[in-house]
Design a protein around this motif. Structure first.
Motif, PDB file in Angstrom:
ATOM      1  N   LEU A 281     126.539  80.058  -4.036  1.00 51.07           N
ATOM      2  CA  LEU A 281     126.578  80.601  -2.676  1.00 51.07           C
ATOM      3  C   LEU A 281     127.399  81.886  -2.628  1.00 51.07           C
ATOM      4  CD1 LEU A 281     127.045  77.424  -0.463  1.00 51.07           C
ATOM      5  CD2 LEU A 281     124.987  78.768  -0.756  1.00 51.07           C
ATOM      6  N   VAL A 282     128.536  81.876  -3.327  1.00 51.93           N
ATOM      7  CA  VAL A 282     129.405  83.051  -3.315  1.00 51.93           C
ATOM      8  C   VAL A 282     128.710  84.240  -3.966  1.00 51.93           C
ATOM      9  CG1 VAL A 282     131.514  84.024  -4.276  1.00 51.93           C
ATOM     10  CG2 VAL A 282     131.570  81.787  -3.217  1.00 51.93           C
ATOM     11  N   LEU A 283     128.125  84.002  -5.125  1.00 48.27           N
ATOM     12  CA  LEU A 283     127.463  85.103  -5.826  1.00 48.27           C
ATOM     13  C   LEU A 283     126.265  85.616  -5.030  1.00 48.27           C
ATOM     14  CD1 LEU A 283     127.697  83.808  -9.479  1.00 48.27           C
ATOM     15  CD2 LEU A 283     128.640  85.940  -8.623  1.00 48.27           C
ATOM     16  N   ALA A 284     125.549  84.712  -4.406  1.00 52.49           N
ATOM     17  CA  ALA A 284     124.409  85.118  -3.589  1.00 52.49           C
ATOM     18  C   ALA A 284     124.883  85.991  -2.439  1.00 52.49           C
ATOM     19  CB  ALA A 284     123.688  83.895  -3.050  1.00 52.49           C
ATOM     20  N   THR A 285     125.997  85.607  -1.834  1.00 53.05           N
ATOM     21  CA  THR A 285     126.517  86.379  -0.707  1.00 53.05           C
ATOM     22  C   THR A 285     126.935  87.775  -1.154  1.00 53.05           C
ATOM     23  OG1 THR A 285     127.395  84.316   0.121  1.00 53.05           O
ATOM     24  CG2 THR A 285     128.134  86.308   1.204  1.00 53.05           C
ATOM     25  N   LEU A 286     127.665  87.835  -2.263  1.00 57.36           N
ATOM     26  CA  LEU A 286     128.203  89.119  -2.694  1.00 57.36           C
ATOM     27  C   LEU A 286     127.115  90.059  -3.176  1.00 57.36           C
ATOM     28  CD1 LEU A 286     131.470  88.059  -4.504  1.00 57.36           C
ATOM     29  CD2 LEU A 286     131.154  88.822  -2.182  1.00 57.36           C
ATOM     30  N   THR A 287     126.022  89.521  -3.680  1.00 57.54           N
ATOM     31  CA  THR A 287     124.954  90.391  -4.157  1.00 57.54           C
ATOM     32  C   THR A 287     123.830  90.495  -3.142  1.00 57.54           C
ATOM     33  OG1 THR A 287     123.965  88.494  -5.280  1.00 57.54           O
ATOM     34  CG2 THR A 287     125.396  89.894  -6.594  1.00 57.54           C
ATOM     35  N   SER A 288     124.012  89.898  -1.960  1.00 57.47           N
ATOM     36  CA  SER A 288     122.972  89.851  -0.915  1.00 57.47           C
ATOM     37  C   SER A 288     121.630  89.376  -1.458  1.00 57.47           C
ATOM     38  CB  SER A 288     122.758  91.212  -0.258  1.00 57.47           C
ATOM     39  OG  SER A 288     123.959  91.824   0.005  1.00 57.47           O
ATOM     40  N   THR A 289     121.671  88.354  -2.245  1.00 58.24           N
ATOM     41  CA  THR A 289     120.434  87.809  -2.792  1.00 58.24           C
ATOM     42  C   THR A 289     120.094  86.524  -2.036  1.00 58.24           C
ATOM     43  OG1 THR A 289     121.354  88.460  -4.907  1.00 58.24           O
ATOM     44  CG2 THR A 289     119.318  87.207  -4.964  1.00 58.24           C
ATOM     45  N   PRO A 290     118.932  86.483  -1.420  1.00 56.87           N
ATOM     46  CA  PRO A 290     118.550  85.215  -0.792  1.00 56.87           C
ATOM     47  C   PRO A 290     118.302  84.154  -1.871  1.00 56.87           C
ATOM     48  CG  PRO A 290     117.130  87.028  -0.090  1.00 56.87           C
ATOM     49  CD  PRO A 290     117.921  87.521  -1.244  1.00 56.87           C
ATOM     50  N   ILE A 291     118.742  82.937  -1.616  1.00 58.95           N
ATOM     51  CA  ILE A 291     118.474  81.882  -2.600  1.00 58.95           C
ATOM     52  C   ILE A 291     117.851  80.669  -1.937  1.00 58.95           C
ATOM     53  CG2 ILE A 291     120.204  82.471  -4.335  1.00 58.95           C
ATOM     54  CD1 ILE A 291     122.033  80.384  -3.078  1.00 58.95           C
ATOM     55  N   THR A 292     117.099  79.957  -2.729  1.00 57.58           N
ATOM     56  CA  THR A 292     116.578  78.671  -2.297  1.00 57.58           C
ATOM     57  C   THR A 292     116.969  77.665  -3.362  1.00 57.58           C
ATOM     58  OG1 THR A 292     114.660  79.895  -1.534  1.00 57.58           O
ATOM     59  CG2 THR A 292     114.499  77.506  -1.510  1.00 57.58           C
ATOM     60  N   ILE A 293     117.671  76.650  -2.940  1.00 58.08           N
ATOM     61  CA  ILE A 293     118.041  75.606  -3.898  1.00 58.08           C
ATOM     62  C   ILE A 293     117.235  74.366  -3.555  1.00 58.08           C
ATOM     63  CG2 ILE A 293     119.933  74.292  -4.890  1.00 58.08           C
ATOM     64  CD1 ILE A 293     121.848  76.381  -3.860  1.00 58.08           C
ATOM     65  N   LYS A 294     116.462  73.891  -4.493  1.00 57.75           N
ATOM     66  CA  LYS A 294     115.676  72.678  -4.211  1.00 57.75           C
ATOM     67  C   LYS A 294     116.123  71.541  -5.129  1.00 57.75           C
ATOM     68  CE  LYS A 294     111.850  74.505  -7.003  1.00 57.75           C
ATOM     69  NZ  LYS A 294     111.955  73.933  -8.274  1.00 57.75           N
ATOM     70  N   ASP A 295     115.529  70.403  -4.923  1.00 56.83           N
ATOM     71  CA  ASP A 295     115.813  69.195  -5.726  1.00 56.83           C
ATOM     72  C   ASP A 295     117.295  68.837  -5.729  1.00 56.83           C
ATOM     73  OD1 ASP A 295     113.176  69.218  -6.400  1.00 56.83           O
ATOM     74  OD2 ASP A 295     113.476  70.263  -8.291  1.00 56.83           O
ATOM     75  N   ILE A 296     117.933  68.912  -4.616  1.00 53.56           N
ATOM     76  CA  ILE A 296     119.342  68.530  -4.587  1.00 53.56           C
ATOM     77  C   ILE A 296     119.446  67.022  -4.463  1.00 53.56           C
ATOM     78  CG2 ILE A 296     121.526  68.773  -3.374  1.00 53.56           C
ATOM     79  CD1 ILE A 296     120.510  71.469  -2.389  1.00 53.56           C
ATOM     80  N   ARG A 297     119.902  66.392  -5.493  1.00 52.43           N
ATOM     81  CA  ARG A 297     120.062  64.936  -5.531  1.00 52.43           C
ATOM     82  C   ARG A 297     118.856  64.237  -4.944  1.00 52.43           C
ATOM     83  NH1 ARG A 297     125.116  66.012  -3.398  1.00 52.43           N
ATOM     84  NH2 ARG A 297     126.673  66.311  -5.031  1.00 52.43           N
ATOM     85  N   ALA A 298     117.693  64.551  -5.454  1.00 50.73           N
ATOM     86  CA  ALA A 298     116.472  63.933  -4.951  1.00 50.73           C
ATOM     87  C   ALA A 298     116.589  62.422  -5.089  1.00 50.73           C
ATOM     88  CB  ALA A 298     115.279  64.461  -5.731  1.00 50.73           C
ATOM     89  N   GLY A 299     116.351  61.720  -4.018  1.00 50.51           N
ATOM     90  CA  GLY A 299     116.414  60.255  -4.065  1.00 50.51           C
ATOM     91  C   GLY A 299     117.807  59.707  -3.863  1.00 50.51           C
ATOM     92  N   GLU A 300     118.787  60.591  -3.772  1.00 49.86           N
ATOM     93  CA  GLU A 300     120.154  60.092  -3.597  1.00 49.86           C
ATOM     94  C   GLU A 300     120.796  60.644  -2.328  1.00 49.86           C
ATOM     95  OE1 GLU A 300     122.807  60.072  -7.096  1.00 49.86           O
ATOM     96  OE2 GLU A 300     120.984  60.638  -8.155  1.00 49.86           O
ATOM     97  N   GLY A 301     119.944  61.090  -1.434  1.00 48.80           N
ATOM     98  CA  GLY A 301     120.478  61.471  -0.135  1.00 48.80           C
ATOM     99  C   GLY A 301     120.794  62.941   0.027  1.00 48.80           C
TER     100      GLY A 301
END
Lengths: 372, 105
Positions: free
Chosen positions: A19-39
Motif C-alpha cells: 500500500l505504501v509503495l503504491a501510494t508513493l509511486t501513484s500506482t493503482p493496485i488490485t490485490i486479489k485472493d486475500i485469504r480465500a476461504g478464510e474470511g
C-alpha cells in the motif's frame, strides 16, 4: 495514471508495504485472493485501510463483499493535525506506525495523529523501539528532527489495549538524502525502557536486574528506565533495549509478556502460563546480543524500512550494511523492485559476516507538498 | 593464488545472494500479468539454494503470510557461555579497538 500501469497482486502478504509503495509511486493496485476461504481481510487490515483513508485525499479504496479483493487507486497524502485513529486490539500500534512514518514524510502538511490501542505486544515492534530507534534512523536520510516525535501517553497490553500515543511526522522538502552508512562502530552503551501495566511495580525492576546481569559481562554503561503505569486495561510487562554504537547506530530488541490477544484467545480458552520477569529480562538481553553479533547498522526489525528509504532516495548511490537478511527484508527488496524498479547490489562480506547493499535511488519526490 | 580463489568464491556467493533475492521475483512478475501457476517455478530450485531457502525462509511461498516486521528467532543461544561472550567481545568499546577497525573494512 494510465490503466496499463496498474498492478495486480495476490495474497495479503506485505499488505502494508504494498500500500505504501503504491501510494508513493501513484500506482493503482488490485490485490486479489486475500485469504480465500478464510474470511478475507482481517480487522487490523481493514483498520489500516481506514487509516489510509484518513490521511489521504482523492483516492479510491474498494473492498469486495467477502473481503478477498481490494482495489486501491492512490490519491494525495494530505497529512494534517489533530487526527485520531483507533487501532483496535488485533495488532499493536507498531503495525500502523511503520507505514504512517513513510507516508507522513511524503504528505502535504505535517502529520500529527493520536493512535489508540496496544502499545506493546509480541508481534510488532514496541512504541519504545520506534521512539528510540526508528525516529533516529530517519535522521540519516535528511529528515528534519523537529516535528518528529512519538509521545507515549498511556500504555496498553493485549488483550484489551487502552494505550495511547501521539505521533508527529514532518514533511520532507523535496527528496530524501542518499546515505553511505556502512560503519557499524562499537557498542558504547545500552539503554532501555521496562514497563508494566496493571501489575506490581516491582516486576519492572526484576526485569531490569536480570537484563543488566547479562549486559554487564560486556559493558558497564547500562541504564534501563522504568515506566510503571498503574492503570491500563490489561496486565502486562515488557522491556525494550537499545545498543548505541560509537558511530551512532542503534540496535534494538524488545519483548513483552501478556495474555494472548483476541485472535488467539478463542483457540485456547485456558490462560497460559506467563514468562517470569527474570526470564524475560534474560531473553531480551540475549536477543539484543544476538542482534549485535549479527552486525549491520540496523537491527533485523528495521531492515525492510531501511531498504525502502534507500530506494526512495534521489538518484545517488546509497550504501548500507546489514546483518543476515531476514525473510521480510527479502520480501521488501522484491516489492521495491516491483514498484520502484530499484535493484540492489547485494554483496556478502565474509570478513564480518555481514551484507552490503548498494542501490541507486528512484528519486521519489514529495509532490504533495504545498509550495509557499 | 589464494587471493584469486577467495575472489572467485566471493563473486559466486554474491551472485547466489542476488539470485536468492531477485531470482524468483521475475517469476512473480510474470505471474502478475498472466494466470500461470507459480507453483511449478517453486519446484525447480537449484539444489544448494533450496536448502538455504528452507533454512531462512519458512513461509517463502505463502502469499497470505502475516505481515510482521519483527523477526523472531527460533532459538536463542545461551549468552552466559564464555565462548559466545568472546565471539562478540570486540563489538563493544570494552573490547579490542584495532580488531574492530579491521572488521569495518
Amino acid at each position: 495514471m494510465g490503466r496499463e500501469k496498474s498492478r495486480r497482486l495476490s495474497g495479503c502478504r506485505d499488505f502494508r508495504q504494498r500500500l505504501v509503495l503504491a501510494t508513493l509511486t501513484s500506482t493503482p493496485i488490485t490485490i486479489k485472493d486475500i485469504r480465500a476461504g478464510e474470511g478475507g481481510l482481517r480487522p487490523h487490515e481493514m483498520s489500516l485501510l481506514r487509516l489510509l483513508d484518513k490521511v489521504s485525499d482523492q483516492h479510491v479504496i474498494d473492498v469486495n463483499d467477502t473481503g478477498t479483493k481490494v482495489g486501491y487507486r492512490p490519491g494525495v497524502v494530505v497529512g494534517g493535525k489533530g487526527l485520531e485513529h483507533d487501532c483496535g486490539v488485533h495488532r499493536g500500534i507498531g503495525y500502523f506506525i511503520e507505514p504512517l512514518l513513510v507516508l507522513g514524510l511524503f504528505a502535504r502538511s505535517p502529520l500529527s495523529i493520536r493512535l489508540k490501542g496496544i502499545t506493546n505486544d509480541t508481534k510488532d515492534p514496541s512504541v519504545d523501539a520506534f521512539r528510540m530507534v526508528t525516529l533516529h534512523m530517519l535522521k540519516h536520510f535528511g529528515v528534519p528532527l523537529d516535528g518528529l516525535e512519538l509521545k507515549i501517553e498511556s500504555r496498553g497490553s493485549p488483550p484489551r489495549g487502552g494505550g495511547e500515543v501521539l505521533l508527529r511526522v514532518p514533511n520532507i522538502n523535496n527528496t530524501l538524502k542518499a546515505v553511505n552508512w556502512i560503519d557499524e562502530g562499537m557498542v558504547k552503551r545500552i539503554r532501555g525502557v521496562a514497563f508494566s501495566t496493571n501489575v506490581s511495580p516491582q516486576i519492572v525492576s526484576r526485569i531490569f536486574y536480570a537484563a543488566r546481569g547479562l549486559f554487564n559481562k560486556f559493558i558497564p554503561d547500562v541504564h534501563i528506565f522504568t515506566d510503571h503505569r498503574a492503570g491500563g486495561l490489561s496486565a502486562g510487562y515488557g522491556v525494550s533495549v537499545v545498543a548505541e554504537t560509537t558511530t551512532g547506530c542503534l540496535i534494538s530488541a524488545d519483548a513483552t509478556v501478556s495474555y494472548p490477544n483476541v485472535d488467539e484467545m478463542s483457540e485456547e480458552s485456558e490462560k497460559p502460563e506467563l514468562m517470569s520477569p527474570e526470564d524475560l529480562g534474560e531473553q531480551v538481553a540475549s536477543m539484543l546480543l544476538e542482534e549485535v553479533a549479527q552486525g549491520g547498522v540496523v537491527d533485523s526489525i528495521h531492515q525492510g524500512l531501511l531498504f525502502m528509504l534507500c530506494a526512495l532516495c534521489p538518484p545517488d548511490v546509497s550504501k548500507v550494511r546489514v546483518g543476515q537478511l531476514t525473510p521480510r527484508a527479502i520480501e521488501s527488496l522484491r516489492n521495491i523492485k516491483e514498484f520502484l524498479d530499484v535493484k540492489f547490489i547485494i554483496k556478502p562480506d565474509p570478513n564480518s559476516n555481514t551484507v552490503t547493499l548498494k542501490c541507486v535511488g528512484a528519486g521519489v519526490k514529495n509532490l504533495a507538498r504545498k509550495i509557499s | 593464488w589464494k587471493k584469486s580463489l577467495l575472489a572467485r568464491t566471493l563473486a559466486r556467493r554474491s551472485a547466489s545472494l542476488m539470485q536468492l533475492v531477485y531470482g524468483q521475483a521475475s517469476a512473480e512478475l510474470d505471474n502478475d500479468s498472466g494466470e500461470e501457476d507459480s507453483s511449478d517455478e517453486e519446484i525447480f530450485v537449484p539444489k544448494g539454494q533450496k536448502k538455504q531457502v528452507k533454512n531462512e525462509l519458512p513461509s517463502f511461498d505463502d502469499i497470505d503470510a502475516e505481515d510482521y516486521s519483527k523477526f523472531l528467532k527460533v532459538e536463542l543461544r545461551d549468552w552466559s557461555n564464555e565462548d559466545l561472550i568472546k565471539s562478540i567481545r570486540d563489538r563493544f568499546v570494552t573490547g579490542d579497538w584495532s580488531k574492530a577497525s579491521v572488521r569495518g573494512r
